[in-house]
Scaffold this active site. Sequence first.
Site, mmCIF file in Angstrom:
data_model
loop_
_atom_site.group_PDB
_atom_site.id
_atom_site.type_symbol
_atom_site.label_atom_id
_atom_site.label_comp_id
_atom_site.label_asym_id
_atom_site.label_seq_id
_atom_site.Cartn_x
_atom_site.Cartn_y
_atom_site.Cartn_z
ATOM 1 N N ASP A 92 0.826 -1.019 -0.019
ATOM 2 C CA ASP A 92 -0.012 -0.126 0.179
ATOM 3 C C ASP A 92 0.914 1.221 0.053
ATOM 4 O O ASP A 92 1.450 1.559 0.936
ATOM 5 C CB ASP A 92 -0.819 0.018 1.060
ATOM 6 N N ASP A 277 -1.998 5.693 -5.428
ATOM 7 C CA ASP A 277 -2.144 4.714 -4.442
ATOM 8 C C ASP A 277 -2.459 3.459 -4.629
ATOM 9 O O ASP A 277 -3.660 3.119 -5.212
ATOM 10 C CB ASP A 277 -3.102 5.618 -3.369
#
EC number: 3.4.23.34
Length: 397
Positions: A92, A277
Site C-alpha cells: 500500500d 495509491d
Amino acid sequence: MRQILVLLLFVTLVYGLIRVPLKRQKSIRKTPKEKGKLSHVWTQQGIDMVQYTDSCNNDQAPSEPLINYMDVQYFGEISIGTPPQNFTVIFDTGSSNLWVPSVYCISPACAQHNRFQPQLSSTYESNGNNFSLQYGTGSLSGVIGIDSVTVEGILVQNQQFGESVSEPGSTFVDASFDGILGLGYPSIAVGGCTPVFDNMIAQNLVELPMFSVYMSRDPNSPVGGELVFGGFDASRFSGQLNWVPVTNQGYWQIQLDNIQINGEVVFCSGGCQAIVDTGTSMITGPSSDIVQLQSIIGASAANGDYEVDCTVLNKMPTMTFTINGIGYQMTPQQYTLQDDDGVCSSGFQGLDISPPAGPLWILGDVFIGQYYSVFDRGNNRVGLAPVVPYPPLMNGV
C-alpha cells in the site's frame, strides 16, 4: 557494438530486479455483494452511499478510510520471523506501516487469517509500544514488535511492525489479505516505525531507491501483476516514463493539472492535489465532484453500488487526467468494473479528505492498471507510462 552493450545493460538491470508477484483475488466488497448484503455493510461502517461519499477527518487519530480497501484485489506474500511465518498483504503506497494479526487477537477477523506467533520466532523482540490505526468507524490496535521480514528473498532485519490484537467490525472477516505493508513516506508512519522500504534502502538491499508496480486488469489472469524493488522493468510499458515531482512527502502526492471529459476540462480546472495509491482500488475525489461525475457517465446507485449499463460503454465519455502537462486517457472500458454476472460498476468513488491533507484525488488501482507506476524515493518523483498488455506472469521471471 554499442547496441549490444545497451542490450546487455538492459538485461542486467531487468534480471537484477527483485520481483514480487501480485495475486489477484476476490475483493472484500465482492462477497457481501454476491449475498445481496452490500448496503448493510455500508450502514455498519457509517458510509452513506446515497450521498456518494465516505469521509476522512484529520482531526482524529491517523486514519485510513475503510472503503479504500473494499475493492483491492492485488496481494503479495511476505514472511516474518525465524523460522518464517507467512502472510498475504496489500502493498500500500497510501500508508507506511506494516501490520499483521497477532495470535493474541480476539476479533472475528483474526480467526480467519494467519496470525503472528512471537513465541515461535527466535529473532523476535518486543518494542513495548502500542499502536492504533483508524479504519472507518472502528480502530485497529495492537503492539509493536521487532523481527526479520522477508519479501521475495529480501531479508530486512530489525523491522518494526504492528501486531494487531483488535480489528474493527466484521469487514476484515471477508478479506483475502492478512495485513498491510505500507510503502509511503516515514512522515505518515504510526508509532515512529521505520517503513519496510526505508529499511531496505538503509540496509543496502536494493540497487536503486525506487520500486515500481504493474497491475494486470485481465480478470482471467491468475497472476495479477508484480511489484519490483530496486528499479523498473521497461518491458512492462510503452514509450518513456513521464516523471512527476512529489509535492508532499507523506503520501506519494503529485500535482494534477486538470480532469477532462471528452476533451473538455470539467474538474480541477485550477489544478489540485492527487496521490498515486496502490492501496485504493478505485479513483476517488471530493464527493461533490464525484456526484457530478457519476451523473455524467450515467452511473446510478443500485444494490449498494454505482452501476452502469454494460451495453452502452461505447457511448460513454472518455476521461483524461492531465499530469505535468501529459494527458492520461481512460476509456469507459478502463474506468468501469465488470462483475462475473455481467454487471458493470463505476470505478469512481466519493471520498472527502479534510484539510490540511485534503482535499485530494486518489489515483488507485483502476488508474494504475492502465499506467505503469514507478515510485522514486531517490529523486522524490513518480514515473508514469502506458502499460503493455502481458501474457500471464510467471513467478520470479
